[in-house]
Design an enzyme around this catalytic site. Structure first.
Site, PDB file in Angstrom:
ATOM      1  N   ASP A  23      -7.013  26.146  55.698  1.00 44.74           N
ATOM      2  CA  ASP A  23      -6.932  27.068  56.462  1.00 44.74           C
ATOM      3  C   ASP A  23      -6.360  26.860  57.712  1.00 44.74           C
ATOM      4  O   ASP A  23      -6.912  25.827  58.498  1.00 44.74           O
ATOM      5  CB  ASP A  23      -8.351  27.977  56.709  1.00 44.74           C
ATOM      6  CG  ASP A  23      -8.260  29.098  57.535  1.00 44.74           C
ATOM      7  OD1 ASP A  23      -7.281  29.979  57.363  1.00 44.74           O
ATOM      8  OD2 ASP A  23      -9.248  29.325  58.445  1.00 44.74           O
ATOM      9  N   ASP A  63      -1.324  32.777  60.025  1.00 42.08           N
ATOM     10  CA  ASP A  63      -2.503  32.788  59.359  1.00 42.08           C
ATOM     11  C   ASP A  63      -2.319  32.254  58.084  1.00 42.08           C
ATOM     12  O   ASP A  63      -2.210  33.575  57.232  1.00 42.08           O
ATOM     13  CB  ASP A  63      -3.372  33.941  59.643  1.00 42.08           C
ATOM     14  CG  ASP A  63      -5.000  33.881  59.089  1.00 42.08           C
ATOM     15  OD1 ASP A  63      -5.282  33.005  58.536  1.00 42.08           O
ATOM     16  OD2 ASP A  63      -5.468  34.839  59.494  1.00 42.08           O
TER      17      ASP A  63
END
Length: 492
Positions: A372, A171
Site C-alpha cells: 500500500d 493511492d
C-alpha cells in the site's frame, strides 16, 4: 613483527570488503546472497530532518506544461510522471512552524487512521458494505483535517480539454479517480484553481443507466445522473457526479475516462485537487486504461526529506529487466488491493522463526499481505512483529536505547554517531525471492536530535501491510496482466 605485518596485510584485504558491503547495502537486493550487516549513516539522516523541504513553485509546473502535456517530442516521457512527496506541497509558512518531530507525529496519526480504515475494509472481505456511507454519516464522522493532511505521494496531470494542471494523490488501495469540481458546495483548499467542467469541451456526465455507473460500489442517481460517494476512513471523503473526461498523462491523452467530479469534499489532501486511484479494480486508472498500457505500471518513491522526485510510469515498457518477480495474490472480495505471498522475515541474514501461516490469505478473505502506497509504516501481526523486533534487538549489540515514540516501541539514541552497524532486515517472498532493505528503510529518524526507531509496528488483526517507508528508493513494478509484482533492480 611477523604477526603485526601479517595482521596489517589481513586488514588491507578485509577493509575494502567491508566498504563494498557498506556501499552495496544502500541498494535493495533480491537474491539469496546479501550482507548480514550494513551501515546506517546517522549524521546524514539527521541532517535531512533539519533541511526544510523547498517550497513548491506552481509556476515551474505551468511553465513546463508543454513538456508534460505532449508538446515536446520525447517518447521516453510518454507515460511517465514525476512523483513528489507530500512535504513538497506544504506551504512555506507551514514548514517554518513544523519541525521534523511535528511532521513525524502528524504522519503517524494519519497512518493510524489509514491502517484502521484498511483493516475495516478488509475485515471479512466485505468491502462494498464498508464504503457505503449516508449523508448522516458524513455529517457526524467527518472531521476537518487540513492540519494533518492525507496522502503521501502526488503526481501532476492534466484534466479536461484543454488540460488543466492538477496535483493528484496516488493511492494503490483505491479505484476511483476524482477531482474537486465547480460549483464547489463544500471544498477543501487546493493549490490549483478548482476544475470547472464548463471550461472543458470533453466533459460528459454519466447517466444512471450507463454500464459505467453500474461498476460503482456505491452508486446513486439524481435527475438521471450517476452519483458517487467515497470515504477514506481518515475523515476525508468526496461525493459528486460521475463523468467521462479527458486526462493528459505525460505526453499521452486519454479520452472518455470515468472520473468523479466532486462537488462536496472534505479533506486531508494538502493542496491536491483529488486522487488518482491505482488499485486493481475496473474503475481505477490502471483498470480503465486496460490494453493501452497492458495492465502494467511502475513507481519509485523517494525518501522523506529529500529534494529529489520519484517517478510513476505506465505501460509494459516501464517493466524493468532484472527485477525479482513475486506472484500477485487476488482476493476476490477485495479486488482493489495488491496482495503478495510472504513466507517469512529475516534479520542479519537469518530467517526469523515465524510460521508462514501467519501471513496467509485465508478463504474468507482475511489476513494476507497488502502492498500500500498510502500506509507509511509496515504493519505485521503481533506475533510476527515481536519475533522480528526481538531478533533485531538481539543483533544490534550495544547501541544505546531510547524510549518508545508514537507507534514505535524500539528506538535508539544515536546522537553523536557518524554511522552505526546494524543487521539487515529482509522480506522472504513465496517462491524464493528475498528483498533486503536499505538501512534507511527500517531505522528512521523521528526527530532532529538523533532518536531513530525501528520502522515496523504490530497489528492486532491478521492483516499485514507493506508500507511506503519500506518501499522508498526501490523500483516497484506491477504486471497485472500476468499477475506479478517486481522489486528492483533500479533504485530511485
Amino acid at each position: 613483527m611477523f604477526f603485526s605485518l601479517s595482521l596489517f596485510k589481513l586488514l588491507l584485504i578485509i577493509l575494502p570488503l567491508l566498504s563494498l558491503i557498506a556501499s552495496s547495502a544502500s541498494t535493495p537486493t533480491a537474491t539469496t546472497s546479501y550482507p548480514d550487516f550494513q551501515y546506517l549513516k546517522v549524521n546524514e539522516s539527521i541532517a535531512a530532518t533539519k533541511t526544510k523541504p523547498a517550497k513548491l513553485s506552481l509556476s515551474q509546473f505551468h511553465d513546463d506544461d508543454e513538456v508534460r502535456f505532449g508538446k515536446r517530442n520525447d517518447s521516453s516521457r510518454k507515460w511517465k510522471l514525476e512523483v513528489l512527496h507530500r512535504d513538497k506541497l506544504i506551504s512555506a509558512a507551514t514548514i517554518n512552524s513544523h519541525h521534523h518531530r511535528q511532521r513525524f507525529d502528524a504522519r503517524m496519526q494519519r497512518d493510524i487512521k489509514r491502517v484502521a480504515y484498511l483493516t475495516r475494509r478488509l475485515s471479512g472481505g466485505n468491502t462494498k458494505a464498508a464504503v457505503k456511507y449516508g449523508v448522516e454519516d458524513f455529517a457526524t464522522d467527518v472531521v476537518s483535517g487540513m492540519d494533518q493532511g492525507s496522502g503521501e505521494y502526488f503526481v501532476r496531470i492534466g484534466v479536461g480539454s484543454p488540460p488543466r494542471s492538477q496535483f493528484m494523490v496516488i493511492d494503490s488501495g483505491s479505484d476511483i479517480v476524482w477531482v474537486q469540481c465547480q460549483p464547489c458546495n463544500q471544498c477543501y483548499k487546493q493549490s490549483d484553481p478548482v476544475f470547472d467542467p464548463a471550461d472543458s469541451a470533453s466533459f460528459t456526465v454519466v447517466s444512471c443507466s450507463s454500464s459505467v455507473c453500474d461498476r460503482l460500489e456505491n452508486a446513486g442517481c439524481h435527475a438521471g445522473r450517476c452519483r458517487y460517494e467515497v470515504s477514506y476512513g481518515d475523515g476525508s471523503y468526496t461525493k459528486g457526479l460521475l463523468a467521462l473526461e479527458t486526462l493528459t498523462v505525460g505526453q499521452t491523452t486519454i479520452r472518455n475516462l470515468a472520473i468523479g467530479c466532486g462537488h462536496r469534499n472534505q479533506g486531508m489532501f494538502v493542496g491536491a485537487a483529488g486522487l488518482l486511484g491505482l488499485g486493481g479494480g475496473s474503475l481505477s486508472f490502471v483498470g480503465q486504461l486496460g490494453g493501452q498500457t497492458g495492465g502494467a505500471f511502475s513507481y519509485c518513491l523517494v525518501s522523506r526529506g529529500t529534494g529529489a522526485s520519484g517517478a510513476l510510469e505506465f505501460g509494459r515498457a516501464a517493466l524493468p529487466v532484472g527485477a525479482a518477480w513475486v506472484t500477485l495474490i487476488r482476493n476476490p472480495r477485495a479486488t482493489s488491493f495488491y496482495y503478495v505471498g510472504l513466507s517469512g522475515l529475516g534479520v542479519g541474514g537469518m530467517q526469523v522463526p515465524i510460521s508462514e501461516d501467519i501471513f496467509r490469505l485465508n478463504q474468507l478473505g482475511n489476513g494476507g499481505v497488502v502492498m500500500d502506497t498510502g500506509t507509511a509504516v509496515t504493519r505485521l501481526p503481533t506475533v510476527a512483529y515481536e519475533a522480528l523486533r526481538d531478533s533485531f534487538i538481539a543483533q544490534t549489540g550495544n547501541l544505546p536505547r531510547a524510549s518508545g515514540v508514537s507507534i514505535f516501541d524500539t528506538c535508539y539514541d544515536l546522537f553523536g554517531f557518524l554511522s552505526v552497524r546494524v543487521p539487515t532486515v529482509s522480506f522472504y517472498f513465496s517462491g524464493g525471492p528475498i528483498l533486503t532493505l536499505p538501512a534507511n528503510n527500517f531505522l528512521i529518524p523521528v526527530d532532529d536530535a538523533g532518536t531513530f526507531c525501528f520502522a515496523f509496528a504490530p497489528s492486532a488483526s491478521g492483516l499485514s501491510i507493506i508500507g511506503n517507508i519500506q518501499q522508498e528508493g526501490i523500483q516497484i513494478s506491477f504486471d497485472e496482466a500476468n499477475g506479478f509484482v517486481g522489486f528492483g533492480p533500479n533504485v530511485c
